[in-house]
Design a protein around this motif. Structure first.
Motif, PDB file in Angstrom:
ATOM      1  N   GLU A  62      -8.567  -0.081  12.168  1.00  0.00           N
ATOM      2  CA  GLU A  62      -8.202   0.030  10.748  1.00  0.00           C
ATOM      3  C   GLU A  62      -6.699  -0.168  10.605  1.00  0.00           C
ATOM      4  O   GLU A  62      -6.234  -0.910   9.735  1.00  0.00           O
ATOM      5  CB  GLU A  62      -8.620   1.391  10.191  1.00  0.00           C
ATOM      6  CG  GLU A  62      -8.289   1.553   8.723  1.00  0.00           C
ATOM      7  CD  GLU A  62      -8.735   2.893   8.151  1.00  0.00           C
ATOM      8  OE1 GLU A  62      -7.986   3.429   7.314  1.00  0.00           O
ATOM      9  OE2 GLU A  62      -9.802   3.394   8.544  1.00  0.00           O
ATOM     10  N   LYS A  66      -4.678  -3.229   8.643  1.00  0.00           N
ATOM     11  CA  LYS A  66      -3.652  -2.964   7.631  1.00  0.00           C
ATOM     12  C   LYS A  66      -2.338  -3.655   7.979  1.00  0.00           C
ATOM     13  O   LYS A  66      -1.737  -4.325   7.131  1.00  0.00           O
ATOM     14  CB  LYS A  66      -3.417  -1.457   7.487  1.00  0.00           C
ATOM     15  CG  LYS A  66      -4.515  -0.718   6.773  1.00  0.00           C
ATOM     16  CD  LYS A  66      -4.188   0.760   6.738  1.00  0.00           C
ATOM     17  CE  LYS A  66      -5.148   1.540   5.873  1.00  0.00           C
ATOM     18  NZ  LYS A  66      -4.767   2.970   5.790  1.00  0.00           N
ATOM     19  N   ARG A  95     -15.598  -3.625   6.690  1.00  0.00           N
ATOM     20  CA  ARG A  95     -15.006  -2.423   6.080  1.00  0.00           C
ATOM     21  C   ARG A  95     -13.507  -2.358   6.367  1.00  0.00           C
ATOM     22  O   ARG A  95     -12.698  -2.094   5.473  1.00  0.00           O
ATOM     23  CB  ARG A  95     -15.705  -1.162   6.608  1.00  0.00           C
ATOM     24  CG  ARG A  95     -15.227   0.127   5.936  1.00  0.00           C
ATOM     25  CD  ARG A  95     -15.858   1.370   6.545  1.00  0.00           C
ATOM     26  NE  ARG A  95     -15.488   1.580   7.928  1.00  0.00           N
ATOM     27  CZ  ARG A  95     -14.320   2.120   8.333  1.00  0.00           C
ATOM     28  NH1 ARG A  95     -13.417   2.486   7.444  1.00  0.00           N
ATOM     29  NH2 ARG A  95     -14.059   2.285   9.610  1.00  0.00           N
ATOM     30  N   ASN A  96     -13.122  -2.617   7.618  1.00  0.00           N
ATOM     31  CA  ASN A  96     -11.700  -2.585   7.975  1.00  0.00           C
ATOM     32  C   ASN A  96     -10.930  -3.747   7.349  1.00  0.00           C
ATOM     33  O   ASN A  96      -9.752  -3.605   7.014  1.00  0.00           O
ATOM     34  CB  ASN A  96     -11.517  -2.572   9.496  1.00  0.00           C
ATOM     35  CG  ASN A  96     -11.816  -1.211  10.084  1.00  0.00           C
ATOM     36  OD1 ASN A  96     -11.749  -0.191   9.402  1.00  0.00           O
ATOM     37  ND2 ASN A  96     -12.152  -1.183  11.354  1.00  0.00           N
ATOM     38  N   GLN A  98     -11.570  -4.998   4.370  1.00  0.00           N
ATOM     39  CA  GLN A  98     -11.329  -4.571   2.981  1.00  0.00           C
ATOM     40  C   GLN A  98     -10.223  -3.523   2.906  1.00  0.00           C
ATOM     41  O   GLN A  98      -9.381  -3.561   2.008  1.00  0.00           O
ATOM     42  CB  GLN A  98     -12.621  -4.042   2.345  1.00  0.00           C
ATOM     43  CG  GLN A  98     -13.641  -5.129   2.051  1.00  0.00           C
ATOM     44  CD  GLN A  98     -13.060  -6.309   1.293  1.00  0.00           C
ATOM     45  OE1 GLN A  98     -12.390  -6.170   0.276  1.00  0.00           O
ATOM     46  NE2 GLN A  98     -13.282  -7.514   1.820  1.00  0.00           N
ATOM     47  N   THR A  99     -10.202  -2.621   3.874  1.00  0.00           N
ATOM     48  CA  THR A  99      -9.147  -1.595   3.927  1.00  0.00           C
ATOM     49  C   THR A  99      -7.788  -2.267   4.128  1.00  0.00           C
ATOM     50  O   THR A  99      -6.803  -1.885   3.493  1.00  0.00           O
ATOM     51  CB  THR A  99      -9.419  -0.591   5.076  1.00  0.00           C
ATOM     52  OG1 THR A  99     -10.702  -0.011   4.869  1.00  0.00           O
ATOM     53  CG2 THR A  99      -8.381   0.503   5.112  1.00  0.00           C
ATOM     54  N   LYS A 102      -6.320  -3.844   0.996  1.00  0.00           N
ATOM     55  CA  LYS A 102      -5.800  -2.887   0.003  1.00  0.00           C
ATOM     56  C   LYS A 102      -4.299  -2.637   0.192  1.00  0.00           C
ATOM     57  O   LYS A 102      -3.644  -2.083  -0.684  1.00  0.00           O
ATOM     58  CB  LYS A 102      -6.570  -1.562   0.086  1.00  0.00           C
ATOM     59  CG  LYS A 102      -7.972  -1.675  -0.452  1.00  0.00           C
ATOM     60  CD  LYS A 102      -8.730  -0.375  -0.315  1.00  0.00           C
ATOM     61  CE  LYS A 102     -10.179  -0.565  -0.715  1.00  0.00           C
ATOM     62  NZ  LYS A 102     -11.036   0.538  -0.269  1.00  0.00           N
ATOM     63  N   GLU A 103      -3.764  -3.057   1.340  1.00  0.00           N
ATOM     64  CA  GLU A 103      -2.332  -2.904   1.609  1.00  0.00           C
ATOM     65  C   GLU A 103      -1.487  -3.868   0.768  1.00  0.00           C
ATOM     66  O   GLU A 103      -0.284  -3.713   0.679  1.00  0.00           O
ATOM     67  CB  GLU A 103      -2.046  -3.166   3.102  1.00  0.00           C
ATOM     68  CG  GLU A 103      -2.601  -2.122   4.032  1.00  0.00           C
ATOM     69  CD  GLU A 103      -1.911  -0.792   3.871  1.00  0.00           C
ATOM     70  OE1 GLU A 103      -0.705  -0.707   4.168  1.00  0.00           O
ATOM     71  OE2 GLU A 103      -2.581   0.178   3.454  1.00  0.00           O
TER      72      GLU A 103
END
Length: 162
Positions: A62, A66, A95-96, A98-99, A102-103
């Motif tokens: 994750e 990012k 999932r990671n 998409q995370t 978000k940065e």
């Protein structure tokens, strides 16, 4: 007498080496697995070392997603499509991914898009408007910007006197 020049590592030595490898910059599981294979570690030792790295937070996909998304956007000015594709190639989970995305703030994203589009448009020496739009679109697509943004911007940049 050993004629083999292949370096062998104990689990402890390999773990320390991989901790340094991961501390230098964020890594993916795939990168760590490849490094362990290149060190000729047996699968049981690889698994044990990877678990240790995860428990000690040296290996965190994750965090990798990012920092990758932030870095490629800020430094290389990549769009989300390119970032997503590059993360998929590296085996990062959806999932990671998409995370990681978000940065990137939507405000910065759009400001960067407009900035690089306008800069590229000004530097294109093409006389034909159609060819100029094509070159701009190719440039932005290669960098991973979304098609709908590209074509809206290309049409906006064409002035009536062009």
């Amino acid at each position: 007498m050993k004629s083999s020049s292949i370096k062998t590592y104990t689990v402890k030595e390999a773990t320390i080496k991989l901790m340094q490898f991961c501390a230098y910059r964020d890594r993916t599981h795939n990168e760590v697995e490849e490094k362990l294979k290149s060190m000729n570690m047996i699968p049981e030792a690889q698994e044990q070392i990877i678990m240790h790295l995860m428990q000690e937070n040296f290996l965190n996909e994750e965090r990798f997603a990012k920092s990758f998304a932030r870095g490629k956007f800020r430094i290389k000015k990549w769009g989300k499509c390119r970032i997503i594709n590059e993360l998929k190639i590296r085996g990062i989970s959806p999932r990671n991914i998409q995370t990681g995305l978000k940065e990137i703030s939507e405000t910065d994203y759009m400001a960067t898009f407009h900035e690089i589009s306008e800069k590229k448009w000004r530097t294109l020496k093409e006389t034909s408007v159609i060819k100029k739009k094509k070159k701009l679109a190719d440039y932005l697509q290669y960098r991973g910007w979304e098609n709908h943004l590209i074509f809206e911007k290309a049409n906006e940049l064409v002035k009536p006197d062009d």
